[in-house]
Enzyme design. Structure first.
Site, PDB file in Angstrom:
ATOM      1  N   HIS A   1      -2.831   3.192  -4.546  1.00 39.68           N
ATOM      2  CA  HIS A   1      -2.258   2.660  -3.304  1.00 39.68           C
ATOM      3  C   HIS A   1      -0.821   2.177  -3.536  1.00 39.68           C
ATOM      4  O   HIS A   1      -0.436   1.101  -3.075  1.00 39.68           O
ATOM      5  CB  HIS A   1      -3.120   1.527  -2.758  1.00 39.68           C
ATOM      6  CG  HIS A   1      -4.438   1.979  -2.195  1.00 39.68           C
ATOM      7  ND1 HIS A   1      -4.541   2.642  -0.986  1.00 39.68           N
ATOM      8  CD2 HIS A   1      -5.705   1.880  -2.681  1.00 39.68           C
ATOM      9  CE1 HIS A   1      -5.815   2.924  -0.744  1.00 39.68           C
ATOM     10  NE2 HIS A   1      -6.545   2.473  -1.761  1.00 39.68           N
TER      11      HIS A   1
ATOM     12  N   ASP B   1       0.854  -1.181   0.000  1.00 40.46           N
ATOM     13  CA  ASP B   1       0.000   0.000   0.000  1.00 40.46           C
ATOM     14  C   ASP B   1       0.891   1.233   0.000  1.00 40.46           C
ATOM     15  O   ASP B   1       2.124   1.114  -0.085  1.00 40.46           O
ATOM     16  CB  ASP B   1      -0.956   0.007   1.205  1.00 40.46           C
ATOM     17  CG  ASP B   1      -2.312   0.615   0.851  1.00 40.46           C
ATOM     18  OD1 ASP B   1      -2.349   1.809   0.496  1.00 40.46           O
ATOM     19  OD2 ASP B   1      -3.320  -0.106   0.906  1.00 40.46           O
TER      20      ASP B   1
ATOM     21  N   GLU C   1      -9.808   2.792  -5.476  1.00 36.41           N
ATOM     22  CA  GLU C   1      -9.388   4.110  -4.984  1.00 36.41           C
ATOM     23  C   GLU C   1      -8.137   4.621  -5.705  1.00 36.41           C
ATOM     24  O   GLU C   1      -7.095   4.860  -5.081  1.00 36.41           O
ATOM     25  CB  GLU C   1      -9.150   4.046  -3.474  1.00 36.41           C
ATOM     26  CG  GLU C   1     -10.417   3.706  -2.700  1.00 36.41           C
ATOM     27  CD  GLU C   1     -10.195   3.635  -1.189  1.00 36.41           C
ATOM     28  OE1 GLU C   1     -11.106   4.011  -0.439  1.00 36.41           O
ATOM     29  OE2 GLU C   1      -9.107   3.187  -0.770  1.00 36.41           O
TER      30      GLU C   1
END
Length: 583
Positions: free
Chosen positions: A287, A216, A357
């Site tokens: 990420h 991440d 995302e």
């Protein structure tokens, strides 16, 4: 649900014995329990032997490593005539101590699939028959529960204690084939031993998938031989936000760590021994700041000075995403080459690529990205993200693996074999199932276990929705509006344990347990619709199971609320403003 015998109770897994006999408090609840009131149970002693038939070797090792350690009994292999040859071997076989007999026998297990089992106990011994090796293994876990909470310890408390299994028959099989938990080791790293411990806890609750969130913005946790800077640089951040990203508090101690290739091999082998699959997650194209900090050429170098980036030290979603270049694609193909080597197909048929995302601001500002979109004949930046996902979808499929990603990957279309983790509610999972894609239901509104367990101010670093133990128990993975054909695409469910606010094993324990036990029952047991579920019976069984968790050494949330040392006063969380009282 419970097939109560004479004098037996009828709750799911909640059969009670006759007066003076112990109640059966199994979790997750089995399909049926038939007790035999008045019939003596089976007492394990130093002469008890284990007659392990072909295919039951892992279950036999588990039995000795757990029950053997807790009782101090040798549970020696049965060496008599016909050992392992069939269910007809004589009980005791001349030992005088009875036999624990393990068999792969689909017919005896009820022909309910390879994870089904039947357990029968009486004065002369116990027989566990499984539909396959995994079924025998889960039957052994039930046997351990039947011996009482102290059978979950690592050494005997009293060498003279009598260990008795009540006389009964348990028949059982799982509802879903995917029963899992996501463990986020990217935001806060957990050492290898903590991962191995988590695998033991999953096995004890008949959960069979560990989804490891390995990369991440805040850290890269797996050694990649071709790219050593991913862990030399990407595994460490200078400090960490303490609490939600709006918190003014910082932990100024550098944080990090990673698993070596040998660590990963050990984790995978440890999981396989317990019939648990590992789903490794490598996030693309968002990420990814930790990877860009290690290899700046992976970022959008024409709009940001990627050489100045470091591993992100706060939470949320970083704006720094991968550049959609051939260099980036080849880089990640080589990363996934090593991931496939470390996580072999028999243990890890699925590879998770994230896909969620991904902010598009840098792409929109980048002349190089605009040229790439034109070169590929795509409509816009959203289509570019879909192109990125579809590339790795094909790449993994060509190598015999299945891609799985968060529900954003539906945007732009998927290859037929790809699967979806539905996290933004049910909608993504419904759309995926109706389109013929397999789905794992893990909506944040129900099974994100980093979310708070009560609305009180004592909950440590309160995050997101309030989801109590009962809320998780009443979660239903299959939406009622799905057709039978679409519902068949729901592989199962998992709880997700994100670690931004979980900076230690104790914090992971607190947020995960006891709610993971409720999720395990939802995933395993043939429960009625949510409103009709007998939560009172589950609480009765949990009253016993808390003692098992104590024996395991789990720092769970007590039913009465957090203990003083579990609270985090003054550390800002992320309560959802303006939501209903239970949110």
């Amino acid at each position: 649900m419970g097939d109560g015998g004479a004098g037996g109770g009828g709750g799911a897994g909640g059969a009670g014995g006759a007066p003076g006999e112990p109640a059966v408090a199994l979790v997750p609840a089995p399909l049926g329990v038939r007790t035999a009131p008045g019939t003596p149970g089976f007492t394990l002693d130093a002469a008890t032997v284990v007659d392990a038939g072909p295919g039951t070797e892992r279950a036999a090792r588990r039995l000795r490593a757990t029950v053997g350690a807790a009782t101090g009994l040798p549970l020696a292999p049965f060496a008599g005539a016909g050992a392992g040859a069939g269910a007809g071997a004589g009980a005791g076989a001349g030992t005088g101590g009875g036999v624990v007999r393990l068999r792969v026998d689909a017919e005896a297990a009820g022909d309910r699939g390879p994870e089904s089992y039947a357990l029968r106990s009486g004065p002369d011994g116990v027989t566990v028959s499984g539909g396959g090796p995994a079924g025998v293994f889960w039957g052994v876990e039930t046997l351990r529960q039947l011996l009482g909470p102290d059978a979950c310890r690592r050494a005997p408390l009293d060498p003279d204690r009598r260990w008795t299994v009540p006389a009964l028959t348990v028949t059982d099989a799982p509802r879903f084939g995917w029963r899992g938990m996501l463990l986020d080791v990217a935001r806060h790293f957990l050492p290898k031993d903590d991962v191995l411990r988590q695998l033991d806890l999953l096995a004890a609750h008949k959960l069979n998938v560990l989804h490891l969130h390995l990369t991440d913005d805040q850290g890269w946790r797996v050694e990649i031989r071709r790219f050593p800077e991913l862990t030399a640089t990407g595994a460490w951040r200078a400090r960490s936000k303490h609490g939600h990203r709006a918190s003014p508090l910082w932990n100024e101690t550098p944080h990090g760590g990673h698993y070596t290739r040998d660590d990963i091999r050990e984790i995978v082998a440890y999981a396989a021994e317990r019939h648990i699959r590992i789903v490794p997650e490598i996030d693309v194209p968002g990420h990814s700041q930790a990877a860009i900090a290690a290899y700046p050429e992976l970022g959008n170098t024409d709009v940001v000075d990627t050489t100045a980036l470091s591993v992100w030290d706060t939470w949320g979603v970083s704006p720094n995403v991968l550049a959609p270049t051939d260099t980036t694609v080849r880089f990640y193909e080589q990363v996934f080459d090593e991931i496939l080597e470390l996580f072999p197909a028999e243990v890890s048929p699925f590879v998770h690529i994230g896909g969620d995302e991904c902010p598009k601001d840098q792409w929109r500002a980048s002349p190089a990205v605009k040229a790439r979109i034109a070169e590929l004949g795509l409509a816009d930046e959203d289509a570019l993200q879909s192109w990125f996902i579809r590339h790795f979808d094909r790449w993994l499929a060509e190598r015999g693996r299945r891609l799985i990603g968060w529900d954003e990957i539906l945007e732009g279309g998927l290859a037929p074999g790809a699967a979806v983790s539905s996290w933004r509610g049910y909608a993504g999972g419904i759309a995926a199932a109706e389109a013929g894609h397999d789905v794992v239901m893990c909506p944040e509104q129900y099974v994100y276990l980093d979310h708070r367990q009560a609305p009180g101010d004592d909950e440590p670093v309160p995050i997101g929705y309030v989801r109590t133990l009962e809320d998780v128990y009443r979660f239903e993975p299959v939406p009622g509006e799905l057709s039978d054909e679409a519902a068949a695409h729901v592989l199962g469910t998992q709880a997700n344990v994100w670690s931004e606010a979980l900076d230690s094993r104790a914090r992971v324990d607190y947020q995960t347990f006891p709610r993971l036990v409720a999720l395990a029952e939802v995933a395993w047991s043939a429960l009625p619709p949510p409103a009709a579920r007998d939560f009172a019976d589950f609480e009765r069984r949990m009253a016993v199971h808390y003692h098992r968790l104590d024996a395991f050494g789990v720092d769970y949330r007590p039913p009465s609320g957090p203990s003083p040392w579990q609270r985090r006063p003054g550390v800002l969380g992320r309560p959802i403003e303006g939501a209903p009282p239970n949110v």
